[in-house]
Write a protein that holds these residues in place. Structure first.
Motif, PDB file in Angstrom:
ATOM      1  N   VAL A 123     -20.761  19.683 -12.689  1.00  0.00           N
ATOM      2  CA  VAL A 123     -20.116  18.389 -12.480  1.00  0.00           C
ATOM      3  C   VAL A 123     -21.197  17.316 -12.444  1.00  0.00           C
ATOM      4  CG1 VAL A 123     -18.645  17.020 -10.951  1.00  0.00           C
ATOM      5  CG2 VAL A 123     -18.261  19.497 -11.178  1.00  0.00           C
ATOM      6  N   LEU A 124     -21.168  16.399 -13.411  1.00  0.00           N
ATOM      7  CA  LEU A 124     -22.174  15.353 -13.520  1.00  0.00           C
ATOM      8  C   LEU A 124     -21.607  14.028 -13.030  1.00  0.00           C
ATOM      9  CD1 LEU A 124     -23.651  16.126 -17.070  1.00  0.00           C
ATOM     10  CD2 LEU A 124     -24.096  17.257 -14.877  1.00  0.00           C
ATOM     11  N   GLU A 125     -22.326  13.395 -12.113  1.00  0.00           N
ATOM     12  CA  GLU A 125     -21.954  12.089 -11.584  1.00  0.00           C
ATOM     13  C   GLU A 125     -23.072  11.106 -11.903  1.00  0.00           C
ATOM     14  OE1 GLU A 125     -19.372  10.857  -9.894  1.00  0.00           O
ATOM     15  OE2 GLU A 125     -18.163  12.642  -9.484  1.00  0.00           O
ATOM     16  N   PHE A 126     -22.723   9.959 -12.497  1.00  0.00           N
ATOM     17  CA  PHE A 126     -23.702   8.938 -12.857  1.00  0.00           C
ATOM     18  C   PHE A 126     -23.611   7.795 -11.864  1.00  0.00           C
ATOM     19  CE2 PHE A 126     -22.206  10.541 -17.167  1.00  0.00           C
ATOM     20  CZ  PHE A 126     -23.108  11.589 -17.159  1.00  0.00           C
ATOM     21  N   LEU A 165     -17.871  29.121  -9.714  1.00  0.00           N
ATOM     22  CA  LEU A 165     -18.957  28.472  -8.991  1.00  0.00           C
ATOM     23  C   LEU A 165     -19.090  27.021  -9.469  1.00  0.00           C
ATOM     24  CD1 LEU A 165     -21.497  31.413  -9.333  1.00  0.00           C
ATOM     25  CD2 LEU A 165     -20.127  30.841  -7.322  1.00  0.00           C
ATOM     26  N   VAL A 166     -19.697  26.173  -8.659  1.00  0.00           N
ATOM     27  CA  VAL A 166     -19.836  24.773  -9.025  1.00  0.00           C
ATOM     28  C   VAL A 166     -21.258  24.293  -8.710  1.00  0.00           C
ATOM     29  CG1 VAL A 166     -18.998  23.945  -6.785  1.00  0.00           C
ATOM     30  CG2 VAL A 166     -18.859  22.446  -8.786  1.00  0.00           C
ATOM     31  N   LEU A 167     -21.808  23.487  -9.611  1.00  0.00           N
ATOM     32  CA  LEU A 167     -23.107  22.849  -9.409  1.00  0.00           C
ATOM     33  C   LEU A 167     -22.925  21.343  -9.611  1.00  0.00           C
ATOM     34  CD1 LEU A 167     -26.165  22.741  -9.000  1.00  0.00           C
ATOM     35  CD2 LEU A 167     -26.440  23.280 -11.445  1.00  0.00           C
ATOM     36  N   PRO A 168     -22.817  20.558  -8.554  1.00  0.00           N
ATOM     37  CA  PRO A 168     -22.709  19.106  -8.698  1.00  0.00           C
ATOM     38  C   PRO A 168     -24.094  18.492  -8.899  1.00  0.00           C
ATOM     39  CG  PRO A 168     -21.721  19.919  -6.633  1.00  0.00           C
ATOM     40  CD  PRO A 168     -22.622  20.983  -7.157  1.00  0.00           C
ATOM     41  N   VAL A 169     -24.188  17.575  -9.867  1.00  0.00           N
ATOM     42  CA  VAL A 169     -25.458  16.914 -10.186  1.00  0.00           C
ATOM     43  C   VAL A 169     -25.232  15.407 -10.209  1.00  0.00           C
ATOM     44  CG1 VAL A 169     -27.315  16.657 -11.871  1.00  0.00           C
ATOM     45  CG2 VAL A 169     -26.205  18.885 -11.563  1.00  0.00           C
TER      46      VAL A 169
END
Length: 391
Positions: A123-126, A165-169
């Motif tokens: 999950v990419l957050e800008f 699984l989740v990897l937030p960035v």
């Protein structure tokens, strides 16, 4: 390609910047370091610029699997990226996540299979502003995303309907360093031993783009190239970045990604051109490089004209002289930075000493052209010596 520039860009450092390591106070993970930035020719950001980059440019860049893979390999999943099967990397299909959810909470969601068969959501957050509540926002979005996956029976669920699984960035490009905690636990009051198991817990990775040290950047990585473009402040920085991008985007399959980078660099170049001169919207990297080189020789003349106009408006001879001298000083500083970028600090120091005696804007413009065209520092300094003597 310039040897010193290639080394600087390969390590993710734009020429001319000093760096100081600063560890996050809460011990959280991610790349967050302070950098000192030169003042000359700085690309100041007016309100809304960072948001424009996020909404338009970043979403274009991270629509490409290669960008996401380099983000994982070089940054967010460094050290364990080998466990990800990047041949399975794809955007999470729209049928499993509603448009409303993506618009409200998430910028981009990718999914890949791990080599042991499990799935990983990236999950990419800008972000352009430091957000103290980011950890809570990430938790809320993760919960809503999981609910959507369960409701739609997404294939990323395992046979027992367990969630992936989740990897937030978080990719942050704000002017000030990121200070917010990346652990939800930091936002919750301390719990006694009996209550600890009942508290929500999640962390996210933060890439603080504009304050990171080159020591943290991998070579031959497109996210490293992105970070360098993010730091462009001068024509010399722009020329160096274009040279690296041209070298990396040689394959026809990279054409779409090349165009996305080119559009971004063109917008930055537009802000560096004095007097509001417009650059063509369809410029290639090669065209842009040549345009910048040509414009460099014209800029000192324009600064002199601006100084004269300012003096006339003010009715003061002092204004004229100050404007002219400002143009000369800025051009000398720019030429020295370009020399450092191409040939190293020693050549820049020698060039500065020679340029201190050159005041004619025509001559300074010629030096700018030679800086790009000369192959060695010796050739450059020989030509500049002729300029100084008026030959």
């Amino acid at each position: 390609m310039f040897g010193s520039t290639r080394h600087a860009l390969g390590r993710g450092l734009a020429p001319g910047r000093g760096l100081r390591r600063s560890l996050p106070a809460d011990g959280s993970r991610g790349v967050r370091l302070r950098t000192t930035r030169p003042k000359a020719h700085s690309r100041r950001r007016e309100p809304g610029y960072a948001a424009l980059v996020q909404d338009e440019i970043y979403k274009k860049l991270f629509a490409f699997p290669r960008m996401v893979e380099d983000l994982m390999r070089g940054f967010a999943a460094r050290g364990w990226a080998v466990t990800i099967d990047f041949s399975t990397l794809r955007k999470l299909p729209a049928e499993f996540v509603s448009d409303e959810l993506l618009k409200r909470h998430g910028d981009t969601v990718w999914v890949a299979r791990l080599r042991d068969g499990r799935h990983l959501l990236m999950v990419l957050e800008f972000q352009s502003r430091d957000d103290p509540g980011m950890a809570l926002r990430i938790l809320a979005y993760t919960s809503l995303l999981y609910q959507e996956l369960l409701r739609n029976e997404a294939p990323v669920l395992d046979p027992g309907r367990r969630l992936p699984l989740v990897l937030p960035v978080v990719l942050y490009n704000g002017e000030t360093p990121w200070r917010a905690a990346n652990r939800l636990a930091a936002l919750i009051q301390p719990a006694g031993r009996a209550l600890v198991p009942y508290q929500p817990s999640q962390s996210h990775y933060v890439l603080d783009e504009r304050h990171a040290s080159e020591d943290d950047f991998p070579r031959q990585n497109l996210v490293t190239a992105m970070l360098h473009v993010e730091r462009i402040d001068s024509p010399s920085d722009l020329v160096a970045a274009v040279d690296v991008l041209r070298e990396w985007f040689r394959c026809p399959e990279d054409d779409d990604l090349r165009r996305a980078f080119t559009d971004w660099v063109r917008r930055i170049a537009q802000r560096l051109v004095p007097g509001g001169e417009k650059l063509a919207a369809q410029m290639t990297l090669e065209d842009m490089r040549m345009t910048v080189v040509e414009r460099v020789s014209e800029w000192p003349k324009q600064w002199v004209r601006e100084g004269r106009e300012q003096g006339m408006r003010e009715g003061l001879r002092q204004g004229i002289e100050q404007g002219i001298e400002r143009g000369r000083a800025e051009e000398r500083a720019l030429l020295a930075r370009m020399a450092a970028s191409r040939f190293g600090a020693e050549a820049a120091e020698r060039l500065s000493a020679v340029l201190a005696e050159v005041s004619d804007p025509e001559r300074l413009g010629e030096v700018g052209e030679w800086l790009v065209r000369c192959d060695t520092a010796e050739e450059l300094l020989a030509r500049v010596s002729i300029v100084r003597t008026g030959g």
